[in-house]
Design a protein around this motif. Sequence first.
Motif, short mmCIF file in Angstrom:
data_model
loop_
_atom_site.label_atom_id
_atom_site.label_comp_id
_atom_site.label_asym_id
_atom_site.label_seq_id
_atom_site.Cartn_x
_atom_site.Cartn_y
_atom_site.Cartn_z
N ARG A 24 0.71 -1.40 0.04
CA ARG A 24 -0.03 0.02 0.10
C ARG A 24 0.87 1.19 0.10
N THR A 25 2.14 1.27 0.76
CA THR A 25 2.84 2.50 0.72
C THR A 25 3.57 2.80 -0.72
N ARG A 28 0.78 3.99 -3.05
CA ARG A 28 0.62 5.42 -2.81
C ARG A 28 1.71 6.37 -3.34
N GLY A 31 1.10 6.42 -6.96
CA GLY A 31 -0.20 7.13 -7.38
C GLY A 31 -0.36 6.81 -8.86
N GLN A 76 1.63 11.13 -2.34
CA GLN A 76 1.23 10.68 -3.46
C GLN A 76 1.94 10.94 -4.73
N SER A 77 2.17 9.91 -5.61
CA SER A 77 2.94 10.19 -7.06
C SER A 77 4.16 10.84 -6.85
#
Length: 380
Positions: A24-25, A28, A31, A76-77
């Motif tokens: 999940r990290t 993110r 992104g 994010q991204s």
Amino acid sequence: MPKKKKPARRAAGSRTAPGLSPLRTGGRALGDLQVAYRTFLETEEEEAVLAPGDLEARLMESLGWLLIDSGEEVAQSSATHFSAGELRRLFTELVPAVAEHNGLDPQELVDEVRVAWTTYLMFLGESDAWRGDPEELADCLDVASGGIAGAASDQHSVLDALEAAALAVPREEELRDLQDVPVVAGALRALGALRAGIPVGEEPVVDGPVVEALRAEVGDALDPVALWLDWAAAGVVEVVDGRTHVPGPVDALHELDPRRDVAARALASAITNVLAASTTPAAVVGGLSVVTAAVLDPMTTTQLRSVLESTGDAEHLPAALETVQALVRLGVLSAVEPWTVRPGLAGAVLDVVSVFFAEQDREDPAAAHDAPPVGVPEHA
């Protein structure tokens, strides 16, 4: 890249921060880039070692391991800029630790993560999403791919760079540089001796006056029998009425192009002999890395150590340095660091590297998996 598909494997978890999900990290941090990266994999990397979905998963979870270990807040991204140092830590420390914690094969996991990061860095470069300097991206690619033999695209870039370096040297300068190497000068003297007409004896030639005449000039740097066979196969020498004969006019040996060709072939053979005498495969890689870098971007012992550390072969540094010193004694590499070569030797180095890549391509994938890649240094 290797073209043998592997089945997907369950994602490993990070032991450094059990409360956070690496997948999940990493997701993110990817992104908005995730969709574009997946499209890149499906259109550009269909023959990679892992399927696109598995490469994507490997990238996200390993990116998560890296970010969790750093303790930095994940934006994010934000996965658009990395350093060679942090990627080296990922491959040499974090990934092996995760593999050990989860009972996985460390080398296999490192290999898969390397492939994932190589493709991602290529994607960042081709999509103009990279937010660092181009040189930083090149350094990161060197670390991720394990060096210049990591992927077909890397091979082509190195061969192209060596070829460009060779073509940039005037032919007269190339010949002068080649003749300054003792074994090359000896090979040219030996060819001159064969022009006089030395008795060949029975074939195949394995001893006798011809072999002794060659050995007297090239010493132990070249196998005189192999040199004779090479010249005979290439038409450099012939046998006429039981004696050696060098075809062409009397002055042919002093013409620029034929003399340069003979000189470059002799040096390539001598370099190959030094590499073949290395005590470990990693020493071969180290020696080849140094002589290649000597043409393109000279390295030091510290940088050679970094190359071997990136492939898990740091303990073979002494053996690699023995190979490097043998190339110094041959007269190919400079005696001082960073190791350099004369510009005119680039063509011979290109010949050696081309053969190395061709042999790697012919290997069985299972055997090639155990062979360490050639490395070009990322500068400290």
